[in-house]
Design a protein around this motif. Sequence first.
Motif, PDB file in Angstrom:
ATOM      1  N   ASN A  44       1.253   6.999   6.573  1.00 37.41           N
ATOM      2  CA  ASN A  44       1.963   7.707   5.517  1.00 37.41           C
ATOM      3  C   ASN A  44       2.230   6.809   4.319  1.00 37.41           C
ATOM      4  N   VAL A  45       2.155   5.505   4.527  1.00 35.52           N
ATOM      5  CA  VAL A  45       2.371   4.513   3.473  1.00 35.52           C
ATOM      6  C   VAL A  45       1.019   3.953   3.072  1.00 35.52           C
ATOM      7  N   THR A  46       0.808   3.733   1.773  1.00 40.26           N
ATOM      8  CA  THR A  46      -0.452   3.139   1.322  1.00 40.26           C
ATOM      9  C   THR A  46      -0.215   1.692   0.900  1.00 40.26           C
ATOM     10  N   PHE A  47      -1.240   0.879   1.106  1.00 40.68           N
ATOM     11  CA  PHE A  47      -1.219  -0.533   0.716  1.00 40.68           C
ATOM     12  C   PHE A  47      -2.567  -0.845   0.099  1.00 40.68           C
ATOM     13  N   PHE A 107      -5.079   1.924   0.449  1.00 33.52           N
ATOM     14  CA  PHE A 107      -5.508   2.325   1.788  1.00 33.52           C
ATOM     15  C   PHE A 107      -4.286   2.709   2.612  1.00 33.52           C
ATOM     16  N   PRO A 108      -4.452   3.619   3.577  1.00 34.77           N
ATOM     17  CA  PRO A 108      -3.345   3.879   4.509  1.00 34.77           C
ATOM     18  C   PRO A 108      -2.983   2.592   5.250  1.00 34.77           C
ATOM     19  N   LEU A 109      -1.692   2.326   5.379  1.00 40.02           N
ATOM     20  CA  LEU A 109      -1.233   1.050   5.937  1.00 40.02           C
ATOM     21  C   LEU A 109      -1.734   0.810   7.356  1.00 40.02           C
ATOM     22  N   TYR A 118      -5.302  -0.239   7.107  1.00 39.09           N
ATOM     23  CA  TYR A 118      -5.430  -1.571   6.521  1.00 39.09           C
ATOM     24  C   TYR A 118      -5.090  -2.655   7.544  1.00 39.09           C
ATOM     25  N   ILE A 119      -4.031  -2.438   8.304  1.00 47.60           N
ATOM     26  CA  ILE A 119      -3.651  -3.437   9.313  1.00 47.60           C
ATOM     27  C   ILE A 119      -4.736  -3.569  10.373  1.00 47.60           C
ATOM     28  N   ALA A 120      -5.294  -2.449  10.806  1.00 48.40           N
ATOM     29  CA  ALA A 120      -6.342  -2.503  11.822  1.00 48.40           C
ATOM     30  C   ALA A 120      -7.610  -3.152  11.277  1.00 48.40           C
ATOM     31  N   ALA A 121      -7.946  -2.873  10.018  1.00 46.23           N
ATOM     32  CA  ALA A 121      -9.208  -3.360   9.460  1.00 46.23           C
ATOM     33  C   ALA A 121      -9.109  -4.769   8.889  1.00 46.23           C
ATOM     34  N   GLN A 122      -8.038  -5.084   8.180  1.00 47.22           N
ATOM     35  CA  GLN A 122      -7.938  -6.369   7.504  1.00 47.22           C
ATOM     36  C   GLN A 122      -6.718  -7.182   7.921  1.00 47.22           C
ATOM     37  N   GLY A 123      -5.584  -6.520   8.034  1.00 47.38           N
ATOM     38  CA  GLY A 123      -4.334  -7.230   8.300  1.00 47.38           C
ATOM     39  C   GLY A 123      -4.356  -8.020   9.589  1.00 47.38           C
ATOM     40  N   ALA A 124      -4.923  -7.440  10.631  1.00 48.58           N
ATOM     41  CA  ALA A 124      -4.977  -8.140  11.915  1.00 48.58           C
ATOM     42  C   ALA A 124      -5.831  -9.401  11.803  1.00 48.58           C
ATOM     43  N   LEU A 125      -6.930  -9.321  11.084  1.00 47.16           N
ATOM     44  CA  LEU A 125      -7.785 -10.503  10.923  1.00 47.16           C
ATOM     45  C   LEU A 125      -7.069 -11.604  10.151  1.00 47.16           C
ATOM     46  N   ILE A 126      -6.327 -11.213   9.132  1.00 44.54           N
ATOM     47  CA  ILE A 126      -5.563 -12.196   8.359  1.00 44.54           C
ATOM     48  C   ILE A 126      -4.529 -12.872   9.251  1.00 44.54           C
TER      49      ILE A 126
END
Length: 86
Positions: free
Chosen positions: A40-43, A46-48, A51-59
């Motif tokens: 429900n939140v965008t970052f 992208f939907p948050l 984003y966490i699943a695709a990029q945030g976790a890798l970071i």
Amino acid sequence: TEQQKQDYWRFNQRLTFTLLGIWFVVTYLLGGLFAGTMNNVTFLGFPLGYYIAAQGALIVFVIEIAIYARLMNRKDAEYGLTEDKK
């Protein structure tokens, strides 16, 4: 001494389990279980949850590796276990 070995190993275990706990929260809870709610939140457009699943976790994983290496190098130096650089 044996006490130093135990202290060193205990520090290593605590650090490892702490980082694994963070890994679990980011990957399975934020990137999986709560991803739908977080979408429900965008970052950055992208939907948050996505984003966490695709990029945030890798970071987070790369940061954890750097933290582990830095803290263990510091602990190695404290116990005189540093590698000689040529």
